[in-house]
Design an enzyme around this catalytic site. Structure first.
Site: not given
Length: 419
Positions: A58, A61
């Site tokens: 991600c 993230c």
């Protein structure tokens, strides 16, 4: 003297080193242990738990980990107020905890109480200060997600509350639920209640469908809304709502039982035609151009663009020259009809003549050159192309040249072979 110098050197080194320590970013201190132990620690310290639900792939993230959680004031806020827990949702306890936490996107940030109940959720990456403000809401008994949901379920429905609740749904990435509840609330209001100050933010941020009686009321009472909220505020809302709807018609793709809403499109055009909204004709020109392109009806397509040019329907549209250039370019690609090509050449010439920015002018001149070639005027086409090249070099020299990046070609991705 030597001894004094040595002492001064040591002192300076200590100051330098301590200064370096101060300059280093502090980080959010995440627990790297079991969820059971995190809950136990939170109970012992009587703190809420902040959970960073991430995956290794991600990108947002990683951005939050690198650029937000390493800032001093962010670290200070989280370390003093929460027990912080970071967990890869695809490894270890992640897959087991994921269903109960209802994780559907990354990053998802949860605030959990000592009972293990999720009381707040935020999905997506944000800047440091904005993110802190969203998390602070978890610390407020009547503004965290769990409290707002409970209040909604017990029947609370005033405008100020509904804005907070719908906003919480959006932060939690519960888009379908947000849309359904916003639509239901707006439809429940008496028309004059839409004018109340407490409902403006709901109209502004959550009224997305122009094909409703409530939106038509806003359109018909535009000046009354402007007295309360300002002309630009209401006009921007009307324009942006119609623009989004026009895009939904333009990019409609049939499938899974979905059918094109032709009646809805026609009603939208009718609503705009009968309104006194200053940019109605601009929106109609854009919508009809898209519609006839969808139908491959190039004769009507050309009639719309001719009308937009002849009646100056786009005179206040910031992308009017691009509108005419793209229309001309489209005709050049889809037909060999001499009449249509000649009409398109007029649009291209208008865009090229009126555009003052060389970085755009070069492309418009290239479209003009292409159409001149297609109508059989090779000499004029050559001249227009030379002008295009000249404008392109001027843009490059000015540092404003537009560089086209080709789209990635999809395909060639074969499934892994079964062993």
């Amino acid at each position: 003297m030597k001894k004094v110098f040595t002492l001064m050197t040591v002192a300076l080194m200590v100051l330098f080193q301590s200064g370096n320590v101060e300059a280093q970013n502090r980080e959010v201190e995440f627990e790297h242990t079991s969820w059971k132990k995190v809950l136990k620690k939170a109970k012992k310290q009587d703190k809420l738990i902040f959970v960073d639900c991430y995956t290794s792939w991600c990108g947002p993230c990683k951005m939050m980990a690198k650029d937000v959680f390493t800032q001093d004031h962010v670290a200070d806020f989280f370390n003093s107020n929460f027990v912080n827990f970071k967990i890869d949702m695809e490894k270890g306890e992640g897959p087991e905890l994921k269903p109960g936490w209802k994780i559907t996107a990354y990053p998802t940030f949860l605030v959990v109480n000592v009972k293990g109940e999720v009381i707040h959720r935020i999905v997506g990456a944000y800047g440091a200060d904005e993110f802190i403000e969203y998390v602070k809401e978890a610390q407020t008994e009547d503004r965290n997600f769990k409290a707002l949901l409970k209040a909604y379920e017990t029947g609370k429905r005033d405008g100020e509350f509904m804005f907070s609740y719908l906003r919480a749904l959006r932060l939690a990435n519960l888009g379908k639920e947000e849309a359904r509840k916003a639509k239901k609330y707006i439809a429940s209001l008496a028309k004059d209640d839409l004018l109340k100050k407490e409902n403006w933010n709901i109209i502004k941020y959550f009224m997305k469908e122009p094909l409703t009686d409530e939106f038509r009321f806003v359109l018909a009472n535009r000046n009354r809304f402007a007295e309360l909220h300002g002309q630009k505020e209401i006009d921007d809302k009307i324009y942006n709502t119609y623009s989004k709807k026009i895009e939904s018609f333009q990019y409609f793709y049939p499938g899974k039982g979905r059918e094109y809403d032709k009646a809805g499109f026609d009603r939208m055009i009718q609503d705009l035609q009968t309104s006194d909204f200053p940019k109605a004709t601009e929106l109609i020109a854009i919508a009809l151009q898209n519609e006839y392109q969808r139908l491959n009806d190039w004769s009507r397509y050309a009639t719309v663009v001719d009308g937009a040019l002849d009646f100056a329907l786009l005179k206040n549209y910031e992308n009017q020259f691009r509108y005419f250039d793209s229309a001309a370019s489209m005709i050049a690609k889809v037909t060999t009809d001499k009449d249509l090509l000649t009409r398109a050449l007029r649009w291209a010439t208008y865009a090229a003549d009126k555009e003052g920015r060389v970085e755009h002018k070069s492309g418009y001149l290239a479209t003009k050159a292409k159409l001149l070639e297609l109508v059989g005027n090779a000499e004029a086409a050559k001249s227009a192309q030379m002008e295009s090249d000249k404008a392109d070099k001027a843009a490059e020299k000015a540092g404003t040249k537009i560089i086209s990046i080709p789209a990635f070609k999809m395909g060639g991705m074969k499934p892994a072979k079964k062993k």
